[in-house]
Design a protein around this motif. Structure first.
Motif, PDB file in Angstrom:
ATOM      1  N   ILE A 617       6.790  -1.389  18.045  1.00 24.54           N
ATOM      2  CA  ILE A 617       6.976  -2.712  17.435  1.00 24.54           C
ATOM      3  C   ILE A 617       7.200  -2.566  15.933  1.00 24.54           C
ATOM      4  CG2 ILE A 617       5.911  -4.953  16.971  1.00 24.54           C
ATOM      5  CD1 ILE A 617       4.395  -4.674  19.582  1.00 24.54           C
ATOM      6  N   GLY A 618       8.330  -3.115  15.478  1.00 25.55           N
ATOM      7  CA  GLY A 618       8.631  -3.076  14.054  1.00 25.55           C
ATOM      8  C   GLY A 618       8.282  -4.369  13.353  1.00 25.55           C
ATOM      9  N   ALA A 619       8.381  -5.483  14.060  1.00 25.54           N
ATOM     10  CA  ALA A 619       8.132  -6.773  13.429  1.00 25.54           C
ATOM     11  C   ALA A 619       7.667  -7.778  14.474  1.00 25.54           C
ATOM     12  CB  ALA A 619       9.381  -7.288  12.723  1.00 25.54           C
ATOM     13  N   VAL A 620       6.882  -8.769  14.037  1.00 28.22           N
ATOM     14  CA  VAL A 620       6.398  -9.848  14.891  1.00 28.22           C
ATOM     15  C   VAL A 620       6.686 -11.167  14.198  1.00 28.22           C
ATOM     16  CG1 VAL A 620       4.400 -10.921  15.973  1.00 28.22           C
ATOM     17  CG2 VAL A 620       4.548  -8.423  15.847  1.00 28.22           C
ATOM     18  N   VAL A 644      -1.528  -0.283  14.774  1.00 25.23           N
ATOM     19  CA  VAL A 644      -0.504  -1.306  14.550  1.00 25.23           C
ATOM     20  C   VAL A 644      -0.663  -2.011  13.200  1.00 25.23           C
ATOM     21  CG1 VAL A 644      -0.148  -1.719  16.994  1.00 25.23           C
ATOM     22  CG2 VAL A 644      -1.906  -3.031  15.794  1.00 25.23           C
ATOM     23  N   TRP A 645      -1.489  -1.424  12.293  1.00 22.38           N
ATOM     24  CA  TRP A 645      -1.807  -2.159  11.066  1.00 22.38           C
ATOM     25  C   TRP A 645      -0.589  -2.395  10.186  1.00 22.38           C
ATOM     26  CZ3 TRP A 645      -0.909  -0.518   6.126  1.00 22.38           C
ATOM     27  CH2 TRP A 645      -0.561   0.829   5.971  1.00 22.38           C
ATOM     28  N   ASN A 646       0.454  -1.558  10.315  1.00 22.31           N
ATOM     29  CA  ASN A 646       1.600  -1.686   9.420  1.00 22.31           C
ATOM     30  C   ASN A 646       2.779  -2.405  10.059  1.00 22.31           C
ATOM     31  OD1 ASN A 646       2.267  -1.259   6.738  1.00 22.31           O
ATOM     32  ND2 ASN A 646       3.516   0.535   7.206  1.00 22.31           N
ATOM     33  N   ILE A 647       2.542  -3.120  11.154  1.00 21.56           N
ATOM     34  CA  ILE A 647       3.605  -3.933  11.745  1.00 21.56           C
ATOM     35  C   ILE A 647       3.890  -5.110  10.815  1.00 21.56           C
ATOM     36  CG2 ILE A 647       4.161  -5.500  13.654  1.00 21.56           C
ATOM     37  CD1 ILE A 647       2.625  -3.642  15.499  1.00 21.56           C
ATOM     38  N   CYS A 648       5.178  -5.365  10.610  1.00 19.03           N
ATOM     39  CA  CYS A 648       5.601  -6.474   9.758  1.00 19.03           C
ATOM     40  C   CYS A 648       5.385  -7.788  10.509  1.00 19.03           C
ATOM     41  CB  CYS A 648       7.070  -6.283   9.396  1.00 19.03           C
ATOM     42  SG  CYS A 648       7.825  -7.702   8.621  1.00 19.03           S
ATOM     43  N   ALA A 649       4.620  -8.730   9.931  1.00 21.83           N
ATOM     44  CA  ALA A 649       4.286  -9.989  10.605  1.00 21.83           C
ATOM     45  C   ALA A 649       4.766 -11.179   9.783  1.00 21.83           C
ATOM     46  CB  ALA A 649       2.788 -10.081  10.829  1.00 21.83           C
ATOM     47  N   ALA A 688      10.655  -8.599   4.456  1.00 19.04           N
ATOM     48  CA  ALA A 688       9.330  -8.121   4.833  1.00 19.04           C
ATOM     49  C   ALA A 688       9.375  -6.693   5.370  1.00 19.04           C
ATOM     50  CB  ALA A 688       8.728  -9.066   5.884  1.00 19.04           C
ATOM     51  N   LEU A 689      10.436  -6.370   6.142  1.00 21.54           N
ATOM     52  CA  LEU A 689      10.591  -5.004   6.657  1.00 21.54           C
ATOM     53  C   LEU A 689      10.764  -4.012   5.498  1.00 21.54           C
ATOM     54  CD1 LEU A 689      12.914  -5.580   9.735  1.00 21.54           C
ATOM     55  CD2 LEU A 689      10.642  -4.551   9.797  1.00 21.54           C
ATOM     56  N   ARG A 690      11.538  -4.449   4.509  1.00 20.24           N
ATOM     57  CA  ARG A 690      11.760  -3.568   3.357  1.00 20.24           C
ATOM     58  C   ARG A 690      10.448  -3.345   2.608  1.00 20.24           C
ATOM     59  NH1 ARG A 690      15.459  -6.450   0.690  1.00 20.24           N
ATOM     60  NH2 ARG A 690      17.134  -5.666   2.003  1.00 20.24           N
ATOM     61  N   GLN A 693       8.309  -0.929   4.601  1.00 17.79           N
ATOM     62  CA  GLN A 693       8.783   0.445   4.445  1.00 17.79           C
ATOM     63  C   GLN A 693       8.364   1.001   3.098  1.00 17.79           C
ATOM     64  OE1 GLN A 693      13.080   1.122   4.108  1.00 17.79           O
ATOM     65  NE2 GLN A 693      12.874   2.723   5.661  1.00 17.79           N
ATOM     66  N   THR A 694       8.414   0.159   2.057  1.00 17.96           N
ATOM     67  CA  THR A 694       7.990   0.592   0.727  1.00 17.96           C
ATOM     68  C   THR A 694       6.510   0.954   0.732  1.00 17.96           C
ATOM     69  OG1 THR A 694       9.658  -0.812  -0.317  1.00 17.96           O
ATOM     70  CG2 THR A 694       7.827  -0.079  -1.699  1.00 17.96           C
ATOM     71  N   ARG A 695       5.694   0.144   1.467  1.00 19.33           N
ATOM     72  CA  ARG A 695       4.271   0.467   1.565  1.00 19.33           C
ATOM     73  C   ARG A 695       4.055   1.815   2.238  1.00 19.33           C
ATOM     74  NH1 ARG A 695       3.544  -4.932   3.225  1.00 19.33           N
ATOM     75  NH2 ARG A 695       3.137  -4.267   5.363  1.00 19.33           N
ATOM     76  N   GLU A 696       4.842   2.069   3.263  1.00 18.29           N
ATOM     77  CA  GLU A 696       4.715   3.351   3.968  1.00 18.29           C
ATOM     78  C   GLU A 696       5.069   4.509   3.043  1.00 18.29           C
ATOM     79  OE1 GLU A 696       7.296   2.850   7.278  1.00 18.29           O
ATOM     80  OE2 GLU A 696       5.814   1.813   8.501  1.00 18.29           O
ATOM     81  N   TRP A 697       6.177   4.329   2.322  1.00 18.91           N
ATOM     82  CA  TRP A 697       6.567   5.383   1.382  1.00 18.91           C
ATOM     83  C   TRP A 697       5.484   5.588   0.320  1.00 18.91           C
ATOM     84  CZ3 TRP A 697      12.217   3.339   0.415  1.00 18.91           C
ATOM     85  CH2 TRP A 697      13.011   3.692   1.515  1.00 18.91           C
ATOM     86  N   SER A 698       4.955   4.466  -0.187  1.00 16.78           N
ATOM     87  CA  SER A 698       3.915   4.557  -1.201  1.00 16.78           C
ATOM     88  C   SER A 698       2.691   5.293  -0.668  1.00 16.78           C
ATOM     89  CB  SER A 698       3.527   3.150  -1.672  1.00 16.78           C
ATOM     90  OG  SER A 698       2.488   3.203  -2.605  1.00 16.78           O
ATOM     91  N   LEU A 699       2.335   4.975   0.581  1.00 17.51           N
ATOM     92  CA  LEU A 699       1.180   5.639   1.187  1.00 17.51           C
ATOM     93  C   LEU A 699       1.451   7.134   1.336  1.00 17.51           C
ATOM     94  CD1 LEU A 699      -1.599   5.425   2.507  1.00 17.51           C
ATOM     95  CD2 LEU A 699      -0.468   5.018   4.691  1.00 17.51           C
TER      96      LEU A 699
END
Length: 860
Positions: A617-620, A644-649, A688-690, A693-699
Motif C-alpha cells: 500500500i502506497g496511499a490511502v 505501515v506507519w509510512n503509508i501516505c494517508a 503527499a506521496l512526495r 518519499q522525502t521523509r523516507e529519504w531523510s530517515l
C-alpha cells in the motif's frame, strides 16, 4: 622668454649695479651683499640659479668661506662660480680655483668678457649635465642602460684575452614593495642593490641599471657561481633595505662567443633570471643551450597559437568518468590536445602553462566550452544517454567580467541545461583571491552550473575557506590519490576527506586511478566516482560516443529486464476507503493508471485490506465517517503499526475545521473537505506521496549519518541518540567499553586494509554475543561501546564481558588478530551516558593495568 638666473655676490653696491646692467638684458639677476646672505638665497633658489659671480673680499663672510661651504653642500656643489677681484695676481686665482671656483675675472669689468665667460660656462654646465644624465642613473649613480652598453663593448674590445660574464638581476614583485612600504623604501632598496653591485665588481668590470628593478654588470670571471652566493646576496639586500624579505632572481650569461651583440648577451642573462621566477629556493640560473632551446620552443608555440585555433589544430579529448559503485559510465572530463601539422600531438603540460602566462588560455577555454556543448547537443539528438561533462575554468577566466554571460550564451546556443556543464576550478585558484572567486562562482552556481574543486589536496585551502566555497564536487588530486593508496600509514587522510565531503554534502571524484588496488581502496572508503588509465585513457569524441552507445545498449537491456520483472512484480496499491460507492468509482478511475486500486466500504474492510496488503500500500484515501470502526480508528492503527506507519494517508470528510485538525494531529498527511474535484484530490495525493518519499529519504540519511561506515554499528551520534531514548527507562543495564589492544601495530605492520578487516570481524563477534535490542557502537578508531539491557547483577555483567574477551582470544589463536580489553559499569539509576562512559573508561584502564585481554568492573 624664460631667463636663466645669475646670483651676484658683491659688497660694493656700485659693482653690483654695474654687473646688473651688463647681465640684465639676457639674465635674471639676484644680488647679495656678503657670503651669508648669498647662502640664504641659494637655499631659496638653488634649483633656479645657473651661475654665481662672487667677490672674494667681503665683510661678514668672505668669498673663500662661502666657496668652502657651498662646495661641501651637495644641493649647491654643481653650480659654477666665477670669482671677481681687483687683484689680477696669480696667487688669488689659484686660491679661488682650489676652493672650487670655475673661472676668474678681474675688475674693472669688461662687459663683453663677462657676457662671453658667463654664457660659455652656463652652456658647458648644461652640456655636462645632459651628458651626465645620459651616462648615469640619477638614483643609483650606476651607468645608464645605453652608456653601459657603450662602455661594456669598449671593455670587451680592450681585453680580448679575458673571460667575462654578464650578470643580471630582477626583483620579484617590486611593485608590491613600493605599494606596501612606500616609494622611499623602494628607492633605498634600489640604492642598496647598486652598492652591492659596485662592491661585487670592485674594479673588475662595469655596473648599470636597466629599468626600475633590473640591474646588470659585466664582470671578469673569477669564481664559479653557486646558489649559496646569491642567497647570501639576497639576505644582505633584505637587511640593508629594511623591507623584510626581498626575493631576487639572478641570471648569468658567460661571454664566450663575442660575435653575439652585447645587447643580446644582456637579454639572455635576463631571460635566465626570469626562467626561475616563482621557484622557491632557486636564486640563479645560467643561460645555456637547454634554456635557449626552451625559449625558442616557447616562442614558436606563441607564434603559432592563433593560427592553430583558426585552423582547427586544437581538438577535444574526453576522459570517461565512472561511478565506482556499479562501474557505470557517469560522465567525462573535456581535455584539450594540440595536433600540430609538423610537431604532431603536443603535451598539454608544454603549452597550457605558457598560455596561462600570455593570456591565450581564455580563448582556448572558450573554444573547449563551445565544442563540448556541441558534442553534448549531438549526442542528445542521437538519443544517447544525457551525461554531464566537466570543463576547466582557468584563473584568467575568473577575472573576465563576461564569464557568466559567455557560459550562459554557450549552453543556450546548444539548448542545454547549465547543469550539463561541470565547471572545474583548481584549488590553488581559490586561495589566491577567495573573495573574487566566491563572488564569481556563486553567480555561476545560481545559474545552474555544477562547480567542482579540481586538484583538491594539492593546495592549502583551510577548512574555514572550504566551508565558504560554493561547491558541489571535490576532485582529488591525482598525485595525492596515488601516494595515499600507496602508503598505508597515511590512508586515514582519505577517510577524513570522505567524511568531510559527506558532512558538506559533496560528491567526490578521484582522478589518476591506475591500479585495481587503488580502485578497490576508493570503493572501500565510499568514493563516488573515478577516472584514470585503469578505466580508460582520454579519447577523441567519436570514440567516447561509442562508449555512450554501448551504455545505451546495456541500458535498454536493463530496462527490458526491469519491465519483465515489473510484470511479475505487482504494482503499488492505493486503498480507497469510503462509504460512497460513486465516489470510490471516481477515485478508481482517477488512479487506475498509476496504482492498483483496492476499495473498502467500511472501517472493518479497510483494516482487512491494510492487513492483507500492508507492504504494497502506497496511499490511502480515507473517509473519517466510515462505519465501525471509523476513519479516526483506522488512522490510529496506521500510525501505531510499524509495518505501515509510512503509508501516505489523505483524510476526507465534510468541511469541518475540528475534524481536519484532529485528523492532522493523528498523522494524516492531508485533509480534503467534500465535495472536491478529482483534480484537486490527485494533486493532494501526489504532493503527499512526495512528502512521504522525502521523509523516507531523510530517515535513511539520518540512519546513514548515525552508522559507522566500516562496521555498520552505530557511530557516536547514533549511540547518543540511542542512549537518549533509554533515559526514561529504569531497567538495569550494563555499559561496556571495549578496546582493541594491538590495532595500531597491525595497521603499521600489515596495513590498514588488514586493520579494517579485524575491526569488521570484531563488530561481527559483538553481534553474535549480544541481543538485537542491545546497543552496539563503534565509539572511536579502536573503541567500541556496548549497552546490554536487563543486566541485573555485577557478576552477570562481568561474566558477559569476560566471555566476549575470551571469544576474541580464541578466534585469534595462532594468528595476528588483535586482542581486546574491556571495562564495564552497571547502571541502576538514571545516570547520564557521559558518566557511564567515564566510569567504564576507568574500569578499562584498570583492566589494562592488571588484566590486559580481560574485563574489569567499575565499583564505587
Amino acid at each position: 622668454m624664460i631667463y636663466k638666473t645669475i646670483l651676484v655676490v658683491e659688497d660694493n653696491e656700485i659693482n653690483r649695479t654695474m654687473l646688473n646692467t651688463i647681465l640684465a638684458d639676457q639674465y635674471q639677476v639676484l644680488e647679495a651683499e656678503n657670503g651669508e646672505e648669498a647662502l640664504s638665497l641659494l637655499e631659496r633658489y638653488k634649483d633656479e640659479i645657473s651661475l654665481i659671480l662672487l667677490d672674494l673680499v667681503m665683510p661678514v663672510m668672505d668669498g673663500y668661506t662661502f666657496l668652502s661651504i657651498m662646495k661641501s653642500t651637495p644641493d649647491y656643489a654643481t653650480i659654477p662660480v666665477i670669482v671677481t677681484t681687483q687683484n689680477d695676481g696669480e696667487t688669488d686665482e689659484v686660491a679661488a680655483l682650489a676652493h672650487g671656483a670655475t673661472d676668474f675675472v678681474a675688475k674693472p669689468y669688461k662687459p663683453q668678457v663677462i657676457l662671453h665667460r658667463v654664457a660659455s660656462i652656463i652652456n658647458l654646465r648644461e652640456t655636462a649635465a645632459m651628458v651626465n644624465q645620459f651616462q648615469y642613473d640619477r638614483l643609483t649613480g650606476l651607468y645608464s642602460k645605453e652608456f653601459f652598453y657603450r662602455k661594456a663593448k669598449e671593455l670587451l674590445a680592450q681585453n680580448p684575452q679575458k673571460r667575462y660574464d654578464v650578470i643580471c638581476s630582477d626583483i620579484e614583485n617590486f611593485k608590491l614593495i613600493n605599494d606596501v612600504f612606500g616609494i622611499p623604501a623602494g628607492d633605498r632598496l634600489l640604492c642598496g642593490i647598486a652598492r652591492l653591485y659596485t662592491r661585487m665588481v670592485n674594479g673588475r668590470g662595469l655596473c648599470g641599471r636597466f629599468n626600475a628593478d633590473q640591474f646588470v654588470c659585466l664582470l671578469e670571471h673569477s669564481w664559479e657561481y653557486s646558489n649559496e652566493m646569491f642567497r647570501n646576496a639576497e639576505i644582505e639586500i633584505s637587511a640593508m633595505s629594511n623591507t623584510r624579505s626581498v626575493s631576487m632572481k639572478w641570471g648569468v650569461f658567460a661571454v664566450v662567443d663575442r660575435t653575439i651583440p652585447f645587447e643580446q648577451m644582456c637579454d639572455r642573462a635576463l631571460l635566465a633570471a626570469r626562467s626561475i621566477k616563482g621557484q622557491y629556493g632557486k636564486y640563479f640560473a645560467t643561460y645555456d643551450d637547454k634554456l635557449r632551446n626552451k625559449l625558442l620552443r616557447e616562442q614558436a608555440i606563441t607564434d603559432g597559437m592563433e593560427a592553430a585555433l583558426k585552423e582547427g589544430q586544437f581538438v577535444i579529448y574526453l576522459q570517461p568518468k565512472y561511478r565506482i559503485q556499479d562501474y557505470q559510465l557517469a560522465g567525462a572530463e573535456a581535455l584539450i590536445r594540440w595536433n600540430h601539422p609538423e610537431w604532431g600531438f603536443q603535451s598539454p603540460a608544454e603549452f597550457i602553462p605558457l598560455f596561462e602566462k600570455n593570456g591565450f588560455i581564455t580563448k582556448l577555454d572558450q573554444f573547449v566550452w563551445d565544442r563540448t556543448c556541441a558534442a553534448l547537443r549531438s549526442w542528445d539528438d542521437k538519443g544517447l544517454p544525457a551525461i554531464a561533462v566537466s570543463v576547466n575554468v582557468s584563473r584568467a577566466d575568473i577575472y573576465n567580467a563576461n564569464l557568466t554571460d559567455f557560459l550562459m550564451n554557450t549552453v543556450n546556443k546548444y539548448g542545454l541545461s547549465p547543469s550539463r556543464l561541470h565547471l572545474e576550478i583548481t584549488e590553488s585558484a581559490y586561495t589566491e583571491d577567495p573573495n573574487q572567486i566566491i563572488e564569481t562562482v556563486v553567480s555561476l552556481r545560481n545559474l545552474g552550473f555544477i562547480i567542482e574543486m579540481d586538484d583538491f589536496g594539492s593546495g592549502y585551502s583551510s577548512l574555514n575557506m572550504l566551508n565558504q566555497m560554493p561547491l558541489d564536487i571535490l576532485k582529488l588530486d591525482m598525485k595525492f590519490i596515488q601516494s595515499e593508496t600507496a602508503k598505508p600509514n597515511k590512508q586515514g587522510i582519505l577517510r577524513f576527506i570522505m567524511g568531510l565531503a559527506r558532512w558538506m554534502k559533496l560528491s567526490v571524484v578521484a582522478e589518476g586511478v591506475e591500479t585495481p588496488e587503488q580502485m578497490e581502496r576508493l570503493r572501500e572508503i565510499g568514493c563516488d566516482y573515478a577516472q584514470g588509465y585503469y578505466m580508460a585513457r582520454p579519447m577523441p569524441c567519436d570514440q567516447f560516443e561509442e562508449l555512450l552507445r554501448e551504455q545505451a545498449g546495456s541500458g535498454e537491456q536493463a530496462e527490458e529486464t526491469e519491465e519483465s520483472q515489473q510484470e511479475d512484480c505487482p504494482r503499488q496499491i492505493l486503498l480507497i476507503a469510503d462509504e460512497d460507492e460513486t465516489y470510490r468509482g471516481q477515485v478508481r478511475e482517477l488512479f487506475k493508471d498509476q496504482f492498483e486500486v483496492v476499495e473498502a466500504a467500511d472501517g472493518e474492510a479497510a483494516l482487512g485490506c491494510i492487513a492483507d496488503y500492508e507492504s504494497r500500500i502506497g496511499a490511502v484515501v480515507l473517509s473519517l465517517t466510515l462505519s465501525g470502526p471509523d476513519g479516526f480508528s483506522v488512522l490510529e492503527i496506521l500510525q501505531r503499526e510499524k509495518a505501515v506507519w509510512n503509508i501516505c494517508a489523505i483524510a476526507t470528510a465534510s468541511a469541518d475545521a475540528g475534524m481536519e485538525e484532529r485528523a492532522l494531529e493523528m498523522g494524516a498527511d492531508d485533509f480534503t473537505g467534500k465535495p472536491h474535484t478529482m483534480k484537486s484530490l490527485k494533486r493532494r495525493v501526489t504532493r503527499a506521496l512526495r512528502a512521504t518519499q522525502t521523509r523516507e529519504w531523510s530517515l535513511e540519511l539520518q540512519q546513514e549519518a548515525s552508522r559507522d561506515y566500516l562496521t555498520g554499528l552505530l557511530n557516536r551520534r547514533g549511540f547518543q541518540a540511542a542512549m537518549d531514548s533509554l533515559r526514561k527507562e529504569d531497567a538495569p543495564l550494563a555499559l561496556y567499553l571495549f578496546d582493541l589492544d594491538n590495532l595500531k601495530s597491525i595497521n603499521d605492520t600489515f596495513g590498514h586494509a588488514e586493520g579494517d578487516r579485524h575491526i569488521r570481524q570484531f563488530a561481527q563477534l559483538l553481534r553474535s554475543h549480544t541481543r538485537e535490542s542491545d546497543i552496539l557502537s563503534r565509539y572511536g578508531g579502536d573503541e567500541f561501546v556496548v549497552v546490554m539491557k536487563q543486566m541485573k547483577t555485577d557478576e552477570a555483567a562481568l561474566k558477559k564481558g569476560e566471555e566476549i574477551c575470551r571469544a576474541i582470544r580464541e578466534m585469534g589463536a595462532g594468528g595476528n588478530l588483535a586482542a581486546c580489553t574491556a571495562g564495564v559499569v552497571r547502571r541502576n539509576e538514571l545516570d547520564s551516558s557521559e558518566e557511564l562512559i567515564e566510569r567504564a573508561d576507568q574500569a578499562l584502564y584498570q583492566a589494562k593495568k592488571n588484566n590486559k585481554g580481560g574485563c574489569s568492573l567499575w565499583r564505587k
